[in-house]
Design an enzyme around this catalytic site. Structure first.
Site, PDB file in Angstrom:
ATOM      1  N   PHE A  20      81.535  17.111 -92.441  1.00 48.45           N
ATOM      2  CA  PHE A  20      80.228  17.170 -91.773  1.00 48.45           C
ATOM      3  C   PHE A  20      79.893  18.610 -91.364  1.00 48.45           C
ATOM      4  CE2 PHE A  20      78.729  16.791 -87.190  1.00 48.45           C
ATOM      5  CZ  PHE A  20      77.380  16.834 -87.511  1.00 48.45           C
ATOM      6  N   ASN A  41      90.375  17.596 -98.958  1.00 44.72           N
ATOM      7  CA  ASN A  41      91.050  16.518 -99.701  1.00 44.72           C
ATOM      8  C   ASN A  41      90.191  15.248 -99.754  1.00 44.72           C
ATOM      9  OD1 ASN A  41      91.258  15.504 -97.150  1.00 44.72           O
ATOM     10  ND2 ASN A  41      93.491  15.389 -97.096  1.00 44.72           N
ATOM     11  N   THR A 104      98.651  16.235 -89.193  1.00 48.49           N
ATOM     12  CA  THR A 104      97.580  16.957 -89.889  1.00 48.49           C
ATOM     13  C   THR A 104      97.135  18.162 -89.075  1.00 48.49           C
ATOM     14  OG1 THR A 104      96.791  14.885 -90.803  1.00 48.49           O
ATOM     15  CG2 THR A 104      95.258  16.734 -90.889  1.00 48.49           C
ATOM     16  N   ALA A 126      88.959  25.653 -85.423  1.00 50.26           N
ATOM     17  CA  ALA A 126      88.165  24.668 -84.681  1.00 50.26           C
ATOM     18  C   ALA A 126      89.062  23.878 -83.748  1.00 50.26           C
ATOM     19  CB  ALA A 126      87.466  23.726 -85.650  1.00 50.26           C
ATOM     20  N   TYR A 158      95.211  13.868 -79.815  1.00 53.96           N
ATOM     21  CA  TYR A 158      94.256  14.767 -80.489  1.00 53.96           C
ATOM     22  C   TYR A 158      94.103  16.065 -79.693  1.00 53.96           C
ATOM     23  CZ  TYR A 158      89.754  16.317 -82.432  1.00 53.96           C
ATOM     24  OH  TYR A 158      88.741  17.036 -83.003  1.00 53.96           O
TER      25      TYR A 158
END
Ligand code: UDP
Length: 351
Positions: A20, A41, A104, A126, A158
């Site tokens: 996005f 990916n 990740t 980010a 997160y």
């Protein structure tokens, strides 16, 4: 005005370039004449987001994971600036797949920083306003203390993983002299955002367009500040080019605040939808023990002082843009439609 450092080169590597935010960043950079290498990916990104760029000679796409060292090394060797956006994002995904999120986000940033160091690429990382956690200070500033929930609550994985990314990036600058700019994105919305992983604005708009119940989690008094993706991208480009940006963390967000209940009402009014607004307990939406943040307002004075940046789009303008996009997507899927669309009517209504 943004000061541009012309000593920087003109090739950007965007990880998560089909996502996005990555695809909007690619649009902005290509429009300014920069070469963009995008790696994605396609796990949460989509080829549809970059289809219009694929024939542009300034844009190059590699379908690969950032943990593919060979591909990442080749791309980094050609880049002057790396913008690292590839990450596991979306509250729903994080709650459902915590191992994937942690691995990740931490291993991805590590791989990107190592590659950046080999070739001396300025690197933007980010991060997220989730890092402010359950803090109650309004607004949140970059040097504020943070208050995360217990490790038994998946949501905080997160924030914690992104905090590690920030620490690691700043450590690369302090210890190795690599130029690193971490930035915390507050809720960022606009066309192309998937509502699949919990993001509230595209979810509400789709629910309204389909005539399905608009699902407000909890009592709806929790609030958020939504920034148009194109405003956020302008800030990222500014940070990528400014000679004095590296070595500091920046908030990127729009301070206009709205409660989730009011957001649902605005979406309903804007679409003219007959959808009922329903309240869903958090435990039903995200499982037992879920903790939400009540308010999340950005202090963007550091960004403003450096770049003179200000958000330019209001929430109503953002909602109209998302609505137009979702309407277009539904039209594509369903064939010929009446000429006066809901989106066209909605844009008229909010002026
Ligand atoms: N939310 C909601 N209904 C939905 C999806 C989200 O009420 O269908 C709420 C969510 O609980 C949160 C806010 O909307 O309070 C923003 O959620 P989002 O996942 O977009 O971003 P967050 O700020 O939580 O990262």
């Amino acid at each position: 005005m943004v000061a541009i450092d012309h000593s920087l080169g003109k090739t950007f590597l965007i990880t998560g370039g089909a996502g996005f935010i990555g695809s909007h960043l690619a649009d902005a950079l290509v429009a300014r004449g920069y070469t963009v290498l995008a790696i994605d990916n396609l796990s949460t990104g989509s080829i549809d987001n970059i289809a219009h760029l694929l024939s542009n000679p300034l844009f190059h796409f590699a379908r690969a994971s950032i943990t593919d060292e060979t591909v990442l090394d080749r791309l980094a060797s050609q880049a002057d600036v790396i913008v690292h956006l590839a990450a596991a994002v979306g509250v729903q995904l994080i709650v459902e797949r915590p191992v994937h999120t942690i691995e990740t986000n931490i291993m991805g940033a590590e791989a990107v920083l190592k590659a950046a160091l080999r070739y001396g690429c300025r690197t933007l990382i980010a991060s997220t306003s989730e890092v402010y956690g359950k803090g109650i200070k309004v607004p949140f500033a970059e040097d504020d203390d943070v208050l995360l929930g217990a490790t038994s609550r998946n949501r905080w994985a997160y924030a914690a993983s992104k905090m590690v990314d920030e620490f690691l990036g700043l450590a690369y600058q302090h210890e190795y002299g690599l130029e690193v700019v971490p930035f915390r994105l507050f809720n960022t919305v606009g066309p192309r955002q998937t509502g699949q992983y919990g993001m509230v604005v595209p979810r509400f708009v789709r629910q309204a367009l389909r005539g399905e119940p608009i699902t407000v989690y909890g009592d709806g008094t929790q609030s958020r500040c939504f920034c148009d993706v194109r405003d956020a991208v302008a800030a990222i480009v500014g940070l990528a080019l400014h000679p004095e940006a590296p070595g500091q963390l920046y908030n990127i967000g729009n301070p206009e605040e709205v409660s989730v209940r009011e957001l649902a009402e605005r979406v309903k009014a804007l679409t003219g939808s007959a959808s009922p607004i329903v309240h869903v307990p958090y435990s039903e939406a995200y499982g037992p023990g879920f903790e939400d943040m009540q308010r999340r307002v950005p202090d963007t004075s550091r960004l403003q002082d450096l770049l003179g940046w200000q958000p330019t789009r209001t929430l109503n303008e953002i909602l109209a843009a998302v609505l137009a996009f979702e309407q277009g997507r539904m039209l594509e899927l369903s064939g010929p439609q009446p000429t006066k669309t809901l989106a066209a009517r909605a844009v008229g209504r909010i002026r």
